[in-house]
Scaffold this motif. Structure first.
Motif, PDB file in Angstrom:
ATOM      1  N   ILE A  46       0.823  -1.226   0.000  1.00 35.83           N
ATOM      2  CA  ILE A  46       0.000   0.000   0.000  1.00 35.83           C
ATOM      3  C   ILE A  46       0.851   1.268   0.000  1.00 35.83           C
ATOM      4  CG2 ILE A  46      -2.052  -1.031   1.002  1.00 35.83           C
ATOM      5  CD1 ILE A  46       0.492   1.014   3.083  1.00 35.83           C
ATOM      6  N   ILE A  47       2.166   1.135   0.060  1.00 30.99           N
ATOM      7  CA  ILE A  47       3.021   2.326   0.064  1.00 30.99           C
ATOM      8  C   ILE A  47       2.807   3.082  -1.241  1.00 30.99           C
ATOM      9  CG2 ILE A  47       5.409   3.141   0.043  1.00 30.99           C
ATOM     10  CD1 ILE A  47       6.099   0.789   1.878  1.00 30.99           C
ATOM     11  N   GLY A  48       2.518   4.358  -1.111  1.00 36.75           N
ATOM     12  CA  GLY A  48       2.197   5.189  -2.269  1.00 36.75           C
ATOM     13  C   GLY A  48       0.784   5.719  -2.239  1.00 36.75           C
ATOM     14  N   LEU A  49      -0.115   4.986  -1.577  1.00 31.40           N
ATOM     15  CA  LEU A  49      -1.477   5.479  -1.396  1.00 31.40           C
ATOM     16  C   LEU A  49      -1.506   6.532  -0.297  1.00 31.40           C
ATOM     17  CD1 LEU A  49      -3.487   2.123  -1.446  1.00 31.40           C
ATOM     18  CD2 LEU A  49      -3.249   3.775  -3.314  1.00 31.40           C
ATOM     19  N   GLY A  50      -2.526   7.377  -0.316  1.00 37.29           N
ATOM     20  CA  GLY A  50      -2.756   8.248   0.825  1.00 37.29           C
ATOM     21  C   GLY A  50      -3.041   7.408   2.049  1.00 37.29           C
ATOM     22  N   SER A 141      -5.841  10.964  -3.876  1.00 40.95           N
ATOM     23  CA  SER A 141      -4.774   9.976  -3.730  1.00 40.95           C
ATOM     24  C   SER A 141      -4.498   9.286  -5.065  1.00 40.95           C
ATOM     25  CB  SER A 141      -5.177   8.930  -2.681  1.00 40.95           C
ATOM     26  OG  SER A 141      -4.241   7.859  -2.637  1.00 40.95           O
ATOM     27  N   LYS A 142      -3.260   8.872  -5.249  1.00 40.19           N
ATOM     28  CA  LYS A 142      -2.934   7.984  -6.364  1.00 40.19           C
ATOM     29  C   LYS A 142      -3.830   6.744  -6.279  1.00 40.19           C
ATOM     30  CE  LYS A 142       1.916   9.267  -5.808  1.00 40.19           C
ATOM     31  NZ  LYS A 142       3.284   8.790  -5.488  1.00 40.19           N
ATOM     32  N   PRO A 143      -4.186   6.143  -7.407  1.00 38.47           N
ATOM     33  CA  PRO A 143      -3.719   6.408  -8.766  1.00 38.47           C
ATOM     34  C   PRO A 143      -4.536   7.452  -9.540  1.00 38.47           C
ATOM     35  CG  PRO A 143      -5.044   4.425  -8.755  1.00 38.47           C
ATOM     36  CD  PRO A 143      -4.967   4.891  -7.316  1.00 38.47           C
ATOM     37  N   ASP A 144      -5.420   8.175  -8.875  1.00 38.35           N
ATOM     38  CA  ASP A 144      -6.111   9.281  -9.538  1.00 38.35           C
ATOM     39  C   ASP A 144      -5.059  10.265 -10.057  1.00 38.35           C
ATOM     40  OD1 ASP A 144      -7.454  11.945  -9.791  1.00 38.35           O
ATOM     41  OD2 ASP A 144      -9.192  10.828  -9.100  1.00 38.35           O
ATOM     42  N   PRO A 145      -5.166  10.742 -11.302  1.00 40.79           N
ATOM     43  CA  PRO A 145      -4.133  11.618 -11.856  1.00 40.79           C
ATOM     44  C   PRO A 145      -4.272  13.092 -11.476  1.00 40.79           C
ATOM     45  CG  PRO A 145      -5.759  11.157 -13.528  1.00 40.79           C
ATOM     46  CD  PRO A 145      -6.149  10.333 -12.324  1.00 40.79           C
ATOM     47  N   ARG A 146      -5.181  13.394 -10.562  1.00 35.67           N
ATOM     48  CA  ARG A 146      -5.432  14.797 -10.249  1.00 35.67           C
ATOM     49  C   ARG A 146      -4.176  15.551  -9.805  1.00 35.67           C
ATOM     50  NH1 ARG A 146      -9.665  16.776  -5.550  1.00 35.67           N
ATOM     51  NH2 ARG A 146      -8.840  18.871  -5.289  1.00 35.67           N
ATOM     52  N   MET A 147      -3.328  14.924  -8.983  1.00 38.20           N
ATOM     53  CA  MET A 147      -2.154  15.659  -8.515  1.00 38.20           C
ATOM     54  C   MET A 147      -1.203  15.974  -9.659  1.00 38.20           C
ATOM     55  SD  MET A 147       0.132  12.998  -6.188  1.00 38.20           S
ATOM     56  CE  MET A 147      -1.157  12.662  -4.994  1.00 38.20           C
ATOM     57  N   ASP A 171       1.904   4.942  -9.012  1.00 35.15           N
ATOM     58  CA  ASP A 171       2.593   6.036  -9.700  1.00 35.15           C
ATOM     59  C   ASP A 171       2.419   5.931 -11.210  1.00 35.15           C
ATOM     60  OD1 ASP A 171       3.848   7.011  -7.265  1.00 35.15           O
ATOM     61  OD2 ASP A 171       5.165   5.280  -7.393  1.00 35.15           O
ATOM     62  N   LEU A 172       2.680   4.731 -11.728  1.00 31.46           N
ATOM     63  CA  LEU A 172       2.659   4.566 -13.186  1.00 31.46           C
ATOM     64  C   LEU A 172       1.242   4.578 -13.737  1.00 31.46           C
ATOM     65  CD1 LEU A 172       5.528   2.000 -13.858  1.00 31.46           C
ATOM     66  CD2 LEU A 172       5.621   4.412 -13.205  1.00 31.46           C
ATOM     67  N   ALA A 173       0.280   4.049 -12.992  1.00 35.89           N
ATOM     68  CA  ALA A 173      -1.115   4.105 -13.437  1.00 35.89           C
ATOM     69  C   ALA A 173      -1.619   5.537 -13.459  1.00 35.89           C
ATOM     70  CB  ALA A 173      -1.994   3.249 -12.524  1.00 35.89           C
ATOM     71  N   MET A 174      -1.188   6.336 -12.504  1.00 36.66           N
ATOM     72  CA  MET A 174      -1.551   7.751 -12.462  1.00 36.66           C
ATOM     73  C   MET A 174      -1.068   8.460 -13.729  1.00 36.66           C
ATOM     74  SD  MET A 174      -0.564  10.445  -9.419  1.00 36.66           S
ATOM     75  CE  MET A 174       1.206  10.173  -9.577  1.00 36.66           C
ATOM     76  N   ALA A 175       0.192   8.224 -14.093  1.00 36.68           N
ATOM     77  CA  ALA A 175       0.721   8.834 -15.310  1.00 36.68           C
ATOM     78  C   ALA A 175       0.023   8.289 -16.549  1.00 36.68           C
ATOM     79  CB  ALA A 175       2.227   8.575 -15.393  1.00 36.68           C
ATOM     80  N   GLU A 176      -0.202   6.996 -16.576  1.00 39.19           N
ATOM     81  CA  GLU A 176      -0.855   6.358 -17.719  1.00 39.19           C
ATOM     82  C   GLU A 176      -2.235   6.946 -17.973  1.00 39.19           C
ATOM     83  OE1 GLU A 176      -1.532   1.746 -19.161  1.00 39.19           O
ATOM     84  OE2 GLU A 176      -1.813   2.228 -17.047  1.00 39.19           O
TER      85      GLU A 176
END
Length: 217
Positions: A46-50, A141-147, A171-176
């Motif tokens: 879960i590291i990377g999620l809010g 929060s990731k993976p939503d690309p809003r940030m 991270d990569l799904a957010m960019a994708e």
């Protein structure tokens, strides 16, 4: 890959070797409240999620009020250094310096809280390295690309001129989702085959490899 104007970094597991501290703090928080702790593998995943989203994944059976207590205990343990103090990965500071010297714009997109990121930026002395930062508690929060959208807007950079660098599928799904280029690093949390599913330009096995890919050697 040396042509990107904006380089956006994830924090934990990408620039900062903090995985052991996060896992230990999650498990200690559960122990404090008498909740069955997740496995190390689950806590790593879960590291990377809010933090609210992470606790929801790890403790779905726990009422929301108790998850809030878990979040507070996690924060206490993390700040207190449970599991050992996090350190930047070897070569990370030099990479940021080289990118700065090339007049690149640098940003952070992280699942950390604003309070947490500001604390570690002060500890590392990296606050001046970054032109903009976004944290999970001030946007989606990731993976939503809003940030990522917000960082592009703030720095006035088109998506085609930016790259997201991270160690997780979040991270990569957010960019994708945004059509942004990405680079995965394999020394963090998620396995290479999981990262490859989101079409990164490359996978890097070390900071030195990443620096070479970015033309910052």
């Amino acid at each position: 890959m040396a042509d990107f104007d904006l380089v956006i970094f994830d924090w934990d597991g990408t620039l900062m070797d903090s995985i052991a501290q996060i896992v230990a703090s999650v498990r200690a928080a559960a122990d404090d409240l008498g909740v069955p702790p997740p496995s190390d593998a689950a806590a790593r995943d879960i590291i990377g999620l809010g933090l609210p989203e992470a606790m929801r994944v790890l403790f779905p059976q726990v009422p929301e009020a108790e998850r809030e207590a878990l979040r507070q205990r996690y924060a206490t343990h993390f700040v207190g250094g449970t599991g050992g103090r996090s350190q930047p990965y070897a070569g990370a500071d030099q990479l940021l310096q080289r990118l700065q010297g090339q007049q690149r714009l640098l940003a952070v997109a992280t699942g950390k809280s604003r309070l947490g990121l500001d604390r570690v930026l002060a500890q590392t002395g990296w606050a001046e390295r970054f032109h903009a930062t976004r944290c999970a508690d001030e946007t989606a929060s990731k993976p939503d690309p809003r940030m990522l959208r917000e960082l592009l807007r703030e720095l006035n950079v088109p998506v085609s001129r930016a790259v997201m660098i991270g160690d997780t599928t979040y991270d990569l799904a957010m960019a994708e989702a945004l059509g942004m280029a990405s680079i995965g690093v394999t020394y963090g949390v998620h396995a290479p085959e999981r990262l490859l599913a989101h079409g990164p330009l490359a996978l890097c096995n070390s900071i030195d490899d990443l620096a070479a890919r970015l033309g910052a050697v």
